[in-house]
Scaffold this motif. Structure first.
Motif, PDB file in Angstrom:
ATOM      1  N   TYR A  76     -16.433  -7.548   3.425  1.00  0.00           N
ATOM      2  CA  TYR A  76     -16.672  -6.058   4.623  1.00  0.00           C
ATOM      3  C   TYR A  76     -15.341  -4.560   4.413  1.00  0.00           C
ATOM      4  N   LEU A  77     -13.987  -5.892   4.460  1.00  0.00           N
ATOM      5  CA  LEU A  77     -12.915  -5.670   4.713  1.00  0.00           C
ATOM      6  C   LEU A  77     -12.106  -5.326   3.664  1.00  0.00           C
ATOM      7  N   ALA A  78     -11.190  -4.070   3.632  1.00  0.00           N
ATOM      8  CA  ALA A  78     -10.928  -3.936   2.493  1.00  0.00           C
ATOM      9  C   ALA A  78      -9.117  -3.760   2.857  1.00  0.00           C
ATOM     10  N   ARG A  79      -8.332  -4.634   2.423  1.00  0.00           N
ATOM     11  CA  ARG A  79      -6.986  -4.553   2.378  1.00  0.00           C
ATOM     12  C   ARG A  79      -5.820  -3.828   1.734  1.00  0.00           C
ATOM     13  N   ILE A  80      -5.207  -2.968   2.052  1.00  0.00           N
ATOM     14  CA  ILE A  80      -4.890  -2.051   1.007  1.00  0.00           C
ATOM     15  C   ILE A  80      -2.856  -2.565   1.084  1.00  0.00           C
ATOM     16  N   GLU A  81      -2.704  -2.982  -0.256  1.00  0.00           N
ATOM     17  CA  GLU A  81      -1.463  -3.120  -0.397  1.00  0.00           C
ATOM     18  C   GLU A  81      -1.075  -2.238  -1.273  1.00  0.00           C
ATOM     19  N   VAL A  82       0.262  -1.372  -0.621  1.00  0.00           N
ATOM     20  CA  VAL A  82       0.933  -0.626  -1.316  1.00  0.00           C
ATOM     21  C   VAL A  82       2.485  -1.012  -0.705  1.00  0.00           C
ATOM     22  N   THR A  83       3.505  -0.488  -2.050  1.00  0.00           N
ATOM     23  CA  THR A  83       4.900  -0.473  -2.069  1.00  0.00           C
ATOM     24  C   THR A  83       5.509   0.208  -0.405  1.00  0.00           C
ATOM     25  N   GLU A  84       6.900  -0.975  -0.400  1.00  0.00           N
ATOM     26  CA  GLU A  84       6.864  -0.384   0.858  1.00  0.00           C
ATOM     27  C   GLU A  84       7.123   0.855   1.156  1.00  0.00           C
ATOM     28  N   GLU A  85       7.525   1.136  -0.498  1.00  0.00           N
ATOM     29  CA  GLU A  85       8.183   2.979   0.120  1.00  0.00           C
ATOM     30  C   GLU A  85       7.082   3.802  -0.115  1.00  0.00           C
ATOM     31  N   ASP A  86       5.440   3.759   0.013  1.00  0.00           N
ATOM     32  CA  ASP A  86       4.643   3.800   0.022  1.00  0.00           C
ATOM     33  C   ASP A  86       3.795   3.929   1.773  1.00  0.00           C
ATOM     34  N   ASP A 112      -1.627  -3.280   4.932  1.00  0.00           N
ATOM     35  CA  ASP A 112      -0.813  -4.091   5.007  1.00  0.00           C
ATOM     36  C   ASP A 112       0.308  -4.030   4.904  1.00  0.00           C
ATOM     37  N   LEU A 113       1.018  -4.569   6.026  1.00  0.00           N
ATOM     38  CA  LEU A 113       2.235  -4.322   6.444  1.00  0.00           C
ATOM     39  C   LEU A 113       3.669  -4.716   5.378  1.00  0.00           C
ATOM     40  N   GLU A 114       3.555  -5.349   5.133  1.00  0.00           N
ATOM     41  CA  GLU A 114       4.409  -5.884   4.139  1.00  0.00           C
ATOM     42  C   GLU A 114       4.506  -5.581   3.143  1.00  0.00           C
ATOM     43  N   GLY A 115       3.334  -4.264   2.772  1.00  0.00           N
ATOM     44  CA  GLY A 115       3.839  -4.283   1.139  1.00  0.00           C
ATOM     45  C   GLY A 115       2.707  -4.534   0.138  1.00  0.00           C
ATOM     46  N   PHE A 116       3.147  -4.039  -1.474  1.00  0.00           N
ATOM     47  CA  PHE A 116       2.308  -5.035  -1.832  1.00  0.00           C
ATOM     48  C   PHE A 116       3.329  -6.216  -2.793  1.00  0.00           C
TER      49      PHE A 116
END
Length: 267
Positions: free
Chosen positions: A213-223, A251-255
């Motif tokens: 039920y949890l979505a963890r979003i990974e995007v680039t650090e720039e985004d 996700d604070l680490e990024g993609f």
């Protein structure tokens, strides 16, 4: 790089006739271009599966049409295999096993002698259980055999004018599920819908990891900073809740591609 490309053409000419397991991604598009360049007998075969992002299917359709290579689409449904759905560390093996078996059945009454796929030299350094399925069906990996890395494939694709040269890596949607989280048709739908929505907002390199039920979003650090915009953040949360998630996290680490394999390496 060009020396490696010449080596690749030599490998392909030695095979004489091939069925290309074509996904529409950077590597298999480059491989298909090289197959065309080698002038050997060939066919491109693309799997239509619930695990395949729709933009990859669209890219595959467009590129085979552009090259003028004969193509076929086959329906594969990994979800019918329980060992795939339980999603252990051998998940990719069962996926590739299903694909290669389907291609083998398709070409058995033709004059095509080999199945080839688009793994590159970098893939030998990562955890890739899907590569083990090659041995069962005598599948070749010409890019890997020629020693071509991902960076070299992108650069050669750019120089050859291939539109795929800067496409983000796009593994199958089941890779968004951490090992041990069951892969379901509904879960795949949720992931695909969430990623399509984020792309519509201009995000390019991204993953939506599916933790039930949890979505963890990974995007680039720039985004990552874009989510400091309250209006955008609210839009994302509202849409992912509408899709079916109960919780939405960033996700604070990024993609980072292959991040879920840390669970296997105890990082």
């Amino acid at each position: 790089m060009y020396e490696k490309y010449s080596r690749l053409i030599g490998i392909l000419k030695g095979l004489k006739s091939v069925a290309v397991a074509y996904s529409g991604g950077v590597d298999s598009s480059f491989l298909l271009y090289a197959v065309k360049d080698s002038s050997i007998n060939s066919i491109a075969i693309t799997a239509l599966s619930p695990t395949m992002p729709k933009e990859d299917v669209e890219a595959a359709l467009a590129f085979v049409s552009e090259l003028g290579i004969p193509s076929r689409f086959i329906k594969t449904n990994e979800l019918e295999r329980r060992e795939f759905c339980v999603n252990n560390e051998m998940r990719c093996f069962y996926c590739k096993d299903t694909l290669f078996r389907s291609i083998k059945d398709m070409i058995k009454d033709t004059d095509i002698k080999w199945i080839i796929e688009g793994s590159n030299a970098d893939d030998a350094e990562d955890y890739r259980p899907g590569l083990k399925a090659r041995e069962r069906y005598n599948v070749r990996s010409p890019l890997m055999e020629a020693g071509l890395t991902k960076e070299e494939i992108r650069e050669l694709s750019r120089r050859f004018g291939l539109k795929s040269w800067d496409r983000p890596s796009s593994p199958c949607l089941s890779s968004r599920f951490p090992y041990g989280v069951e892969i379901t048709a509904e879960g795949l739908r949720m992931v695909a819908s969430a990623e399509d929505f984020l792309r519509s907002l201009g995000f390019k390199d991204l993953r939506v990891r599916h933790h039930g039920y949890l979505a963890r979003i990974e995007v680039t650090e720039e985004d990552i900073n874009r989510f400091m915009d309250n209006e955008l953040r609210r839009r994302v949360v509202d849409e992912l809740l509408r899709i079916g998630y109960k919780f939405v996290s960033l996700d604070l680490e990024g993609f980072k591609s292959g991040k879920l394999n840390r669970l296997l390496r105890n990082e």
